[in-house]
Scaffold this motif. Structure first.
Motif, PDB file in Angstrom:
ATOM      1  N   ALA A 188       0.875  -1.137   0.120  1.00  0.00           N
ATOM      2  CA  ALA A 188      -0.028  -0.055  -0.070  1.00  0.00           C
ATOM      3  C   ALA A 188       0.891   1.189  -0.116  1.00  0.00           C
ATOM      4  CB  ALA A 188      -0.897  -0.066   1.266  1.00  0.00           C
ATOM      5  N   THR A 189       0.569   2.306  -0.934  1.00  0.00           N
ATOM      6  CA  THR A 189       1.035   3.418  -0.984  1.00  0.00           C
ATOM      7  C   THR A 189       0.027   4.695  -0.416  1.00  0.00           C
ATOM      8  OG1 THR A 189       0.671   4.054  -3.090  1.00  0.00           O
ATOM      9  CG2 THR A 189       2.565   2.824  -2.443  1.00  0.00           C
ATOM     10  N   ARG A 190       0.269   5.672   0.387  1.00  0.00           N
ATOM     11  CA  ARG A 190      -0.659   6.503   0.726  1.00  0.00           C
ATOM     12  C   ARG A 190      -0.416   7.887   0.176  1.00  0.00           C
ATOM     13  NH1 ARG A 190      -5.333   8.118   1.127  1.00  0.00           N
ATOM     14  NH2 ARG A 190      -5.762   9.714   2.426  1.00  0.00           N
ATOM     15  N   TRP A 191      -1.190   8.511  -0.342  1.00  0.00           N
ATOM     16  CA  TRP A 191      -0.913   9.869  -0.965  1.00  0.00           C
ATOM     17  C   TRP A 191      -1.703  10.859  -0.223  1.00  0.00           C
ATOM     18  CZ3 TRP A 191       2.889  10.128  -4.360  1.00  0.00           C
ATOM     19  CH2 TRP A 191       3.516   9.051  -4.828  1.00  0.00           C
ATOM     20  N   GLN A 192      -1.795  12.078  -0.452  1.00  0.00           N
ATOM     21  CA  GLN A 192      -2.666  13.089   0.173  1.00  0.00           C
ATOM     22  C   GLN A 192      -4.051  12.767   0.026  1.00  0.00           C
ATOM     23  OE1 GLN A 192      -1.860  17.284  -0.354  1.00  0.00           O
ATOM     24  NE2 GLN A 192      -3.485  17.768   0.910  1.00  0.00           N
ATOM     25  N   CYS A 193      -4.456  12.369  -1.231  1.00  0.00           N
ATOM     26  CA  CYS A 193      -6.078  12.101  -1.296  1.00  0.00           C
ATOM     27  C   CYS A 193      -6.426  10.694  -1.951  1.00  0.00           C
ATOM     28  CB  CYS A 193      -6.418  12.988  -2.398  1.00  0.00           C
ATOM     29  SG  CYS A 193      -6.177  14.841  -1.916  1.00  0.00           S
ATOM     30  N   TYR A 194      -5.590   9.820  -1.689  1.00  0.00           N
ATOM     31  CA  TYR A 194      -5.891   8.338  -2.206  1.00  0.00           C
ATOM     32  C   TYR A 194      -4.763   7.445  -1.573  1.00  0.00           C
ATOM     33  CZ  TYR A 194      -2.467   9.515  -6.075  1.00  0.00           C
ATOM     34  OH  TYR A 194      -1.473   9.844  -6.647  1.00  0.00           O
ATOM     35  N   SER A 195      -5.282   6.091  -1.759  1.00  0.00           N
ATOM     36  CA  SER A 195      -4.381   4.995  -1.438  1.00  0.00           C
ATOM     37  C   SER A 195      -4.414   4.268  -2.534  1.00  0.00           C
ATOM     38  CB  SER A 195      -4.923   4.369  -0.304  1.00  0.00           C
ATOM     39  OG  SER A 195      -4.921   5.147   0.891  1.00  0.00           O
ATOM     40  N   LEU A 196      -3.192   3.627  -2.875  1.00  0.00           N
ATOM     41  CA  LEU A 196      -2.719   2.698  -3.878  1.00  0.00           C
ATOM     42  C   LEU A 196      -2.134   1.478  -3.434  1.00  0.00           C
ATOM     43  CD1 LEU A 196      -2.689   2.287  -6.957  1.00  0.00           C
ATOM     44  CD2 LEU A 196      -0.311   3.576  -7.062  1.00  0.00           C
ATOM     45  N   PHE A 197      -2.888   0.374  -3.944  1.00  0.00           N
ATOM     46  CA  PHE A 197      -2.651  -1.042  -3.456  1.00  0.00           C
ATOM     47  C   PHE A 197      -1.998  -1.532  -4.638  1.00  0.00           C
ATOM     48  CE2 PHE A 197      -5.957   0.631  -0.567  1.00  0.00           C
ATOM     49  CZ  PHE A 197      -5.521   0.511   0.794  1.00  0.00           C
ATOM     50  N   PHE A 198      -0.750  -2.454  -4.378  1.00  0.00           N
ATOM     51  CA  PHE A 198      -0.497  -3.246  -5.367  1.00  0.00           C
ATOM     52  C   PHE A 198      -0.642  -4.666  -5.016  1.00  0.00           C
ATOM     53  CE2 PHE A 198       2.146   0.742  -6.085  1.00  0.00           C
ATOM     54  CZ  PHE A 198       1.899   0.698  -7.497  1.00  0.00           C
ATOM     55  N   GLU A 238      -8.659   0.937 -11.333  1.00  0.00           N
ATOM     56  CA  GLU A 238      -7.896  -0.317 -11.299  1.00  0.00           C
ATOM     57  C   GLU A 238      -7.003  -0.646 -12.863  1.00  0.00           C
ATOM     58  OE1 GLU A 238      -9.341  -4.317  -9.212  1.00  0.00           O
ATOM     59  OE2 GLU A 238     -10.148  -4.050 -11.337  1.00  0.00           O
ATOM     60  N   ALA A 239      -6.190  -0.902 -12.409  1.00  0.00           N
ATOM     61  CA  ALA A 239      -5.437  -1.825 -13.724  1.00  0.00           C
ATOM     62  C   ALA A 239      -4.888  -3.061 -13.536  1.00  0.00           C
ATOM     63  CB  ALA A 239      -4.066  -0.614 -14.083  1.00  0.00           C
ATOM     64  N   VAL A 269      -1.875 -12.540 -12.116  1.00  0.00           N
ATOM     65  CA  VAL A 269      -2.242 -11.356 -12.294  1.00  0.00           C
ATOM     66  C   VAL A 269      -1.703 -10.227 -11.480  1.00  0.00           C
ATOM     67  CG1 VAL A 269      -4.421  -9.971 -12.384  1.00  0.00           C
ATOM     68  CG2 VAL A 269      -4.501 -12.507 -13.330  1.00  0.00           C
ATOM     69  N   TYR A 270      -1.042  -9.171 -12.062  1.00  0.00           N
ATOM     70  CA  TYR A 270      -0.743  -8.241 -11.379  1.00  0.00           C
ATOM     71  C   TYR A 270      -1.452  -7.076 -11.311  1.00  0.00           C
ATOM     72  CZ  TYR A 270       2.562  -4.172 -10.167  1.00  0.00           C
ATOM     73  OH  TYR A 270       3.115  -3.133  -9.785  1.00  0.00           O
ATOM     74  N   ALA A 271      -2.025  -6.460 -10.449  1.00  0.00           N
ATOM     75  CA  ALA A 271      -2.956  -5.451 -10.221  1.00  0.00           C
ATOM     76  C   ALA A 271      -2.697  -4.247  -9.307  1.00  0.00           C
ATOM     77  CB  ALA A 271      -4.388  -5.881  -9.871  1.00  0.00           C
ATOM     78  N   ALA A 272      -3.011  -3.042  -9.530  1.00  0.00           N
ATOM     79  CA  ALA A 272      -3.174  -2.027  -9.098  1.00  0.00           C
ATOM     80  C   ALA A 272      -4.424  -1.419  -8.769  1.00  0.00           C
ATOM     81  CB  ALA A 272      -2.247  -0.939  -9.617  1.00  0.00           C
ATOM     82  N   ARG A 273      -4.971  -1.087  -7.547  1.00  0.00           N
ATOM     83  CA  ARG A 273      -6.318  -0.508  -7.248  1.00  0.00           C
ATOM     84  C   ARG A 273      -6.229   0.647  -6.301  1.00  0.00           C
ATOM     85  NH1 ARG A 273      -9.779  -5.028  -5.349  1.00  0.00           N
ATOM     86  NH2 ARG A 273     -10.075  -5.213  -7.650  1.00  0.00           N
ATOM     87  N   THR A 274      -6.618   1.560  -6.729  1.00  0.00           N
ATOM     88  CA  THR A 274      -6.777   2.856  -6.106  1.00  0.00           C
ATOM     89  C   THR A 274      -8.070   3.292  -5.546  1.00  0.00           C
ATOM     90  OG1 THR A 274      -4.891   3.776  -7.419  1.00  0.00           O
ATOM     91  CG2 THR A 274      -5.789   5.394  -6.077  1.00  0.00           C
ATOM     92  N   ILE A 275      -7.935   3.598  -4.287  1.00  0.00           N
ATOM     93  CA  ILE A 275      -9.125   4.138  -3.729  1.00  0.00           C
ATOM     94  C   ILE A 275      -8.936   5.647  -3.270  1.00  0.00           C
ATOM     95  CG2 ILE A 275     -10.741   3.844  -1.577  1.00  0.00           C
ATOM     96  CD1 ILE A 275      -9.719   0.826  -1.764  1.00  0.00           C
ATOM     97  N   TYR A 276      -9.822   6.414  -3.856  1.00  0.00           N
ATOM     98  CA  TYR A 276      -9.982   7.899  -3.510  1.00  0.00           C
ATOM     99  C   TYR A 276     -10.520   8.335  -2.603  1.00  0.00           C
ATOM    100  CZ  TYR A 276      -7.736   7.273  -8.230  1.00  0.00           C
ATOM    101  OH  TYR A 276      -6.973   7.118  -9.242  1.00  0.00           O
ATOM    102  N   ASP A 277     -10.255   9.250  -1.726  1.00  0.00           N
ATOM    103  CA  ASP A 277     -10.893   9.861  -0.489  1.00  0.00           C
ATOM    104  C   ASP A 277     -11.811  10.899  -0.870  1.00  0.00           C
ATOM    105  OD1 ASP A 277      -8.653   8.579   0.460  1.00  0.00           O
ATOM    106  OD2 ASP A 277      -7.607  10.271   1.248  1.00  0.00           O
ATOM    107  N   ARG A 278     -12.911  10.383  -1.552  1.00  0.00           N
ATOM    108  CA  ARG A 278     -14.064  10.991  -1.977  1.00  0.00           C
ATOM    109  C   ARG A 278     -15.093  10.333  -1.715  1.00  0.00           C
ATOM    110  NH1 ARG A 278     -12.383  15.214  -5.558  1.00  0.00           N
ATOM    111  NH2 ARG A 278     -10.354  15.055  -6.174  1.00  0.00           N
ATOM    112  N   PHE A 279     -16.225  10.922  -0.990  1.00  0.00           N
ATOM    113  CA  PHE A 279     -17.397  10.181  -0.319  1.00  0.00           C
ATOM    114  C   PHE A 279     -18.512  10.586  -0.807  1.00  0.00           C
ATOM    115  CE2 PHE A 279     -13.656   9.663   2.187  1.00  0.00           C
ATOM    116  CZ  PHE A 279     -13.450   8.421   2.424  1.00  0.00           C
ATOM    117  N   PHE A 280     -19.431   9.745  -1.406  1.00  0.00           N
ATOM    118  CA  PHE A 280     -20.680  10.287  -2.005  1.00  0.00           C
ATOM    119  C   PHE A 280     -21.944   9.691  -1.298  1.00  0.00           C
ATOM    120  CE2 PHE A 280     -17.217  10.886  -4.940  1.00  0.00           C
ATOM    121  CZ  PHE A 280     -17.412  12.253  -5.375  1.00  0.00           C
ATOM    122  N   THR A 281     -23.290   9.796  -1.886  1.00  0.00           N
ATOM    123  CA  THR A 281     -24.186   8.834  -1.444  1.00  0.00           C
ATOM    124  C   THR A 281     -24.920   8.351  -2.854  1.00  0.00           C
ATOM    125  OG1 THR A 281     -25.969  10.901  -2.265  1.00  0.00           O
ATOM    126  CG2 THR A 281     -25.112  11.061   0.091  1.00  0.00           C
TER     127      THR A 281
END
Length: 159
Positions: free
Chosen positions: A45-55, A113-114, A63-75
């Motif tokens: 896991a890498t942590r950036w100011q507004c998102y986290s990226l997981f390898f 995701e990639a 399968v190699y994957a990168a998934r990013t979860i962005y710090d934005r929350f909606f309804t």
């Protein structure tokens, strides 16, 4: 008809080809001066100011994957507008694909995701370049997203 489709022949690694693992990903991130940690699920896991990226590598290392979860929350009510924004990105770019995910409490988040098939092995150069490209794509999407959300009448800044 009725015949099974042909199954792929097993891929045999060729010279100069590596089988990636998390240690190799960690070394690439260190070389790029990107801080990382291993989480409880075995992802890097890498942590950036507004998102986290997981390898990740799947259990078989296929399968190699990168998934990013962005710090934005909606309804859930925001989903149609978010999907319209994400469709623009998915239509106009290749590689990094984005979508929404909805938590049990109804909170909607944006995920990118990639993936890359690495079962037969890849070269070190290809693996390094892919990892670097995915890091850059996650940041590029973050910068692209804010103004698009604002134009759609959604909060443009991360929470």
């Amino acid at each position: 008809m009725g015949d099974d489709p042909p199954s792929p022949t097993p891929e045999t690694p060729q010279s100069g080809v590596i089988r990636p693992d998390l240690d190799r990903i960690e070394r690439i991130l260190e070389r790029l001066q990107v801080a990382c940690m291993r989480d409880t699920r075995g992802r890097l896991a890498t942590r950036w100011q507004c998102y986290s990226l997981f390898f990740t590598l799947d259990g078989d290392g296929e399968v190699y994957a990168a998934r990013t979860i962005y710090d934005r929350f909606f309804t859930v009510d925001d989903k149609p507008a978010i999907r319209a924004v994400l469709d623009e990105w998915n239509r106009d770019t290749v590689g990094l694909k984005v979508y929404t995910a909805t938590d049990d409490d109804g909170t909607v988040i944006i995920v990118s995701e990639a993936t890359m098939h690495v079962g037969g092995g890849v070269t070190s150069e290809q693996f390094d370049a892919t990892t670097t490209a995915w890091l850059n794509a996650a940041g590029s999407f973050h910068l692209w997203l804010g103004p698009r959300l604002s134009l759609a009448g959604l909060p443009g800044d991360p929470v």
